[in-house]
Structures are given as structure tokens and as C-alpha cells.
Scaffold this active site. Structure first.
Site, PDB file in Angstrom:
ATOM      1  N   LYS A 180     -13.082   1.368  10.676  1.00  0.00           N
ATOM      2  CA  LYS A 180     -12.157   0.728  10.150  1.00  0.00           C
ATOM      3  C   LYS A 180     -12.109  -0.637  10.882  1.00  0.00           C
ATOM      4  CE  LYS A 180      -7.116   1.245   9.941  1.00  0.00           C
ATOM      5  NZ  LYS A 180      -5.912   2.093  10.171  1.00  0.00           N
TER       6      LYS A 180
ATOM      7  N   SER B  42      -3.195   4.722   6.654  1.00  0.00           N
ATOM      8  CA  SER B  42      -3.943   3.233   6.318  1.00  0.00           C
ATOM      9  C   SER B  42      -5.358   2.986   6.416  1.00  0.00           C
ATOM     10  CB  SER B  42      -3.012   2.250   7.181  1.00  0.00           C
ATOM     11  OG  SER B  42      -3.729   2.484   8.505  1.00  0.00           O
TER      12      SER B  42
ATOM     13  N   SER C 230      -2.656   7.987   9.402  1.00  0.00           N
ATOM     14  CA  SER C 230      -3.329   7.208   9.106  1.00  0.00           C
ATOM     15  C   SER C 230      -4.968   7.522   8.987  1.00  0.00           C
ATOM     16  CB  SER C 230      -3.470   5.802   9.812  1.00  0.00           C
ATOM     17  OG  SER C 230      -2.105   5.222   9.561  1.00  0.00           O
TER      18      SER C 230
END
Length: 575
Positions: free
Chosen positions: A146, A222, A246
Site C-alpha cells: 500500500k 482502505s 483496512s
């Protein structure tokens, strides 16, 4: 002109250019993809209208070597490279090729580092040729992360348009493209090879990320970009971040495994983040991959680097080998008691959708058939975490997020609309109010621990449960704007419990129907079940969550393999 007027004027002028900046970023990324790996426009157009990208569609876009290499799990890849049967360059090339195809189909790479990765792979091959050994336990293994982790030579924007070309929104620091997070340094010394970075699920640079299993559904967030990358096998494993689900949520929606550790097991030093001063319930790195074995291998490798020596917020806790938790004959039970497992079908606040209920029933039946003792799990309510989590995670009013948006003038994505006042962040909580929430969290943790220990009186072994099973979220997949409850994962962050997500099955519109006798616990429960659409969810992966005590990652992973093995036997016997 006062400060507020100045900020508004800055936003007004920036509004004219953020789209152009984002477009230039997309073009820069595309230019990093070799021409030989570019897809036809017709192929990209077809991908946009397909329900699913997994399986024959994406495999048909790849050559035989890329298919074969990217189908292998991490341990197998390491073994092949260690035997000399395959080189790191071939492995990294195959995953870079696949990741390039995935990006063109889904727009899920904010940073592409194929050239850097191939250069590093050549160095690893040269080392192997010279020393006849691998450089480390993750030698030549491609990973993606990420876009919060800094890698030299690549930007880190966290998908904020205003961070493009800067170091966390600042220019002239000397750190732009020249700084590395501690976790990246650890991966480098272990031999792992970063090939790129993935975005937030919803962002103004690349758009919205959908589940490749069912493109009517969200990839979850996320860390949805990383979940998509793993679902389509664009890297051998991935790293996301988690403060409220997330990592866990997108893993469950994309049919992959994940580990969210307790805070302090892995380093967040030098990682870009929102709310960086909030350390009461910190963001943690999470591992995503194709198997429990991969989660275990990556965690063990990282802990071998003794991250606590560089990061004072990492607990000095080396890897601990755990026995395999398989049932023993009754004559052996005195010395090897069968572990008890807690089971939460629902938390009494929000009822899971029918496919999640079915996945939980499958796990329960599989474990009971395998001889395990399951105990109904009825701890202090998840409703309490609802009263705690948001206050801690967003109690400051999120001024750093506001400032990041103002740098370019980009709008809030729908998921955070309403987070701010029209002209700035909301008023933060007062310090005494914040203290009260933290005291509530401490009390909640204490009562939860007391409950956990009390389960010893109900287990066959006379010992407390080792882990408990629960839903990951109430939904199998996610229709955007139809998500009403996150406390199955939020609570594990409030409690600082490690979790493993285990894929179980997929939604079947002909089987997974709402029980005619369903009666909601409350209005949120009603909204959640009303949002269930069996046809829309059809084919979506469905998972369960295994939760362990704080800092018990090794035991949790051992038990996760037990659950996977039991499910495999159960599914085979049911055919």
C-alpha cells in the site's frame, strides 16, 4: 486576508489543476509499462464490462511461463530459486508482467518500479551464482505494498493529489524519492523485491477499485488496491495497513488470506500515515497472501531482523514456535488437551448476511467433525467499540487530511464526505473528553480479558479458548454506500487483538437467501439486511475471521492452519 480566506483562495486556484496533475500521474505510470506488456484498448474495454476478471480471462492475457511462475506460492518459489531451477530475474519478470496487466485492467498501481525490481533481481542472481546460497528467506520474492511505505526511487502520495512530487506534502526536504521506511529496509535484507505500490480503494488519482471476482462490488477498504493485486496474483504477497479492518475487510471481499497483527509486532517507523500522532490505537502493517503458510513465512522472516532494535515502538518479541493444534487421542488429553475455540455467529448487534452465516456454519461443522471443542462466544458487546473507535481514530478532527486535500484542491472522496465542516476540520475533542474515551477503552479491554479467561470453566480441557471465530464484516462483498457496520473488525483494533482472515466459500444466489423469520436487533441491523442482494453478490468470496489474544500471532497462525485443514477435509467429504 485572514488565514481562513488565504486557505480558501489557495483551494480555489488549486481546483483548476488537480485533475491535470492526476492525469499526468496516470500517464507517467503507464509509460513505465513496457510496450510488449501493453494491452489492446479493446481488451481493456472488455474488462470494464465483465462481471469477473479472475480465472480464464486474465490467464488468457499471459504467456505460459508467467502463468506457471505466478501460480506458485512463496515457499515453492523460494525452493525453486534455492535449487537453481529458476532465477530471481525470471520470477520478478513474471510478476511484473502480471502486475502490469492487472494495472491496465483495474488501475491499481500508484507507483510502478519494474526497472528497479529487475535490477535488484539481477543482483540477487549474481549473489546466488557467487555464493551458492540465497541472500535470505524471501530471496527474489516480489511484493507490492500500500502506498504508505517509502521506497527509494519511488514517490509516496497515499493517493493525495497534493502529495505528488513531494515528501508527504512538503517540497525541498531532500527526502523526495530518497527515503525508506524501516519495513522496506528489512525486506531488502531478506531478499524480497518490491515491484510497486497500490492505492487506497477510493481516490482521485486512479478512481474506484472494484472486486475482480465481481465488479459490481467494492474491493473493500482502505487497502483495497493491495487486495485486488493479491486476488489477481500480481505479486507473491502484499502489505497493507489497518486501523479498523483496512486489511481484513478487503482480504475477505477478495478471497485472500490476511494477518493483522497486534500493534508492536511489525514496524511502522518511517511510514506515511494520517493521524500520525495517534498512538493509543495505532495503525499496523498487515500481510496479505494466498495461504496461511505465506503469512507465517513473511512474519517469521521480518521478526528475524529484530525490528525492535531500530524501532522503539516494536515489542522485543522474537518468533515463537507453536505446536500444531490437532486433536490428540483421549488417552493423551492430559498432556495434550484439545484446544477450545470460541464461536460467534453474530454479535447481537448486526446480523451477518446469509452467505456469511453459511461460511460460519461450514467452519463450525468442519471443526466439530475434526474433534474440536467449540464454545459460544458472548463477550462484552461490540457496541462498546463503536463508542470508542471513532473517537480515538478521528477525535482530532483530521486536520492533516484536510491540509493534504487543500494542497491540490481535490474534493473529498465519498467515503469521507461529511468528515469536515464546509471550510475546515471539525472541532477536535477536548483532552478531558479524549481521556474519558481512553479510560473506557482500558475498561473494555479489561472486561474482555476477564471474559476470555472465564471460558476455561466451559472448555473440555479446562483451559480458556485459544482463539475465536467471528464474521469479518456482516456482508459478503460490498455494494458501495451500503455498508453500515464495521465493529466486527473495529473491535479487534480497539482490543489490539491479532486477526487472520480465511476464505471459505462464495455467494450462491440460489442458496444464500434471507431467512423468512429474520427479525432485526435494531435499525442498523435492518438496514444491513435490507441491503443484501443475492443476485448482485453472486460469486463474491466469503470469509471468516480468526481472532487471538494480544501478541499471540504465532499461535493464531497455527490455529488458522487447523481451520483451513478442517475446512478442506469438510469440503472434500461433502462433494
Amino acid at each position: 486576508m485572514n488565514a481562513l480566506d488565504s486557505s480558501t483562495a489557495s483551494v480555489s486556484s488549486a481546483n483548476k489543476s488537480w485533475r491535470e496533475t492526476a492525469a499526468e500521474k496516470r500517464q507517467t505510470d503507464m509509460e513505465k509499462i513496457p510496450l510488449a506488456w501493453r494491452l489492446r484498448e479493446s481488451t481493456v474495454a472488455e474488462a470494464k464490462i465483465r462481471r469477473s476478471l479472475v480465472g480464464t480471462f486474465i490467464e488468457g492475457l499471459l504467456n505460459a511461463e508467467t502463468q506457471a511462475i505466478t501460480a506458485m506460492d512463496v515457499a515453492d518459489l523460494v525452493q525453486e530459486m534455492g535449487s537453481g531451477r529458476i532465477t530471481a530475474v525470471r520470477v520478478v519478470t513474471a510478476f511484473c508482467h502480471r502486475a502490469a496487466v492487472i494495472h491496465q485492467l483495474t488501475q491499481n498501481m500508484l507507483e510502478i518500479g519494474f526497472d528497479m525490481a529487475l535490477k535488484r533481481a539481477k543482483e540477487l542472481d549474481d549473489y546466488f551464482q557467487a555464493h551458492h546460497q540465497l541472500i535470505g528467506p524471501l530471496h527474489g520474492i516480489p511484493l507490492t505494498l500500500k502506498d504508505q511505505f517509502h521506497i527509494k526511487g519511488l514517490e509516496t502520495s497515499m493517493a493525495f493529489v497534493g502529495w505528488i512530487g513531494t515528501f508527504e506534502g512538503q517540497k525541498g526536504t531532500g527526502k523526495e524519492r530518497n527515503f525508506e521506511s524501516q519495513l522496506i529496509r528489512e525486506f531488502h535484507s531478506l531478499g524480497a523485491v518490491p515491484i510497486g505500490k497500490s492505492p487506497e480503494t477510493s481516490n482521485n488519482i486512479l478512481g474506484y477499485l472494484w472486486s475482480p471476482h465481481n465488479q459490481q462490488l467494492s474491493s473493500g477498504g482502505s487497502s483495497g488496491g493491495e487486495a485486488v493485486m493479491q486476488a489477481l496474483r500480481g505479486s507473491a504477497f502484499g502489505i497493507g495497513t489497518d486501523i479498523g479492518g483496512s486489511v481484513s475487510m478487503p482480504a475477505s471481499y477478495n478471497g485472500i488470506f490476511s494477518l493483522k497483527p497486534s500493534s508492536g509486532r511489525l514496524s511502522m517507523r518511517g511510514v506515511a500515515n494520517t493521524g500520525p500522532g495517534q498512538l493509543v490505537m495505532p495503525t499496523v502493517p498487515g500481510i496479505m497472501g494466498q495461504s496461511v503458510a505465506t503469512l507465517r513465512l513473511v512474519l517469521k522472516a521480518l521478526l528475524s531482523k529484530k525490528p525492535w532494535l531500530q524501532d522503539p515502538y516494536v515489542v522485543p518479541l522474537p518468533w515463537r514456535d507453536c505446536e500444531e493444534y490437532h486433536p490428540k487421542p483421549k488417552s493423551n488429553m492430559l498432556h495434550h488437551p484439545i484446544p477450545a475455540i470460541g464461536f460467534m455467529a453474530n454479535d447481537g448487534v448486526v446480523t451477518p448476511h446469509p452467505p456469511v452465516q453459511r461460511a460460519l456454519r461450514m467452519a463450525k461443522a468442519a471443526l466439530q467433525e475434526a474433534g474440536y471443542n467449540l464454545i459460544d462466544w458472548d463477550p462484552p458487546s461490540n457496541q462498546e467499540s463503536l463508542e470508542i473507535h471513532g473517537c480515538i481514530a478521528r477525535g482530532d478532527g483530521c486536520p492533516d487530511v484536510w491540509r493534504a486535500l487543500q494542497l491540490s484542491g481535490e474534493p473529498e472522496v465519498p467515503e469521507i464526505e461529511g468528515l469536515f465542516e464546509p471550510h475546515g476540520p471539525r472541532e477536535p475533542m477536548s483532552l478531558p473528553e479524549y481521556h474519558d474515551v481512553v479510560i473506557h477503552m482500558r475498561d473494555y479491554r479489561n472486561r474482555y480479558q476477564d471474559y476470555w479467561m472465564s471460558t476455561a470453566t466451559r472448555s473440555d480441557s479446562g483451559l480458556p479458548v485459544e482463539v475465536f471465530i467471528s464474521p469479518v464484516t456482516p456482508t459478503a462483498g460490498l455494494l458501495p454506500e451500503k455498508f453500515f457496520y464495521a465493529e466486527y473488525t473495529n473491535s479487534t483494533n480497539v482490543l489490539d487483538f491479532p486477526t487472520v482472515v480465511i476464505p471459505v466459500t462464495t455467494v450462491d444466489e440460489n442458496v444464500d437467501k434471507v431467512d423468512a423469520g429474520f427479525r432485526p436487533f435494531n435499525e442498523t441491523d435492518r438496514l444491513n439486511m435490507d441491503a443484501y442482494d443475492a443476485r448482485a453478490y453472486h460469486g463474491a468470496p466469503t470469509a471468516i475471521q480468526l481472532v487471538g489474544m494480544r501478541l499471540s500471532e504465532e499461535k493464531l497462525l497455527s490455529m488458522a492452519q487447523v481451520v483451513v485443514d478442517a475446512l478442506d477435509r469438510y469440503k472434500t467429504s461433502s462433494i
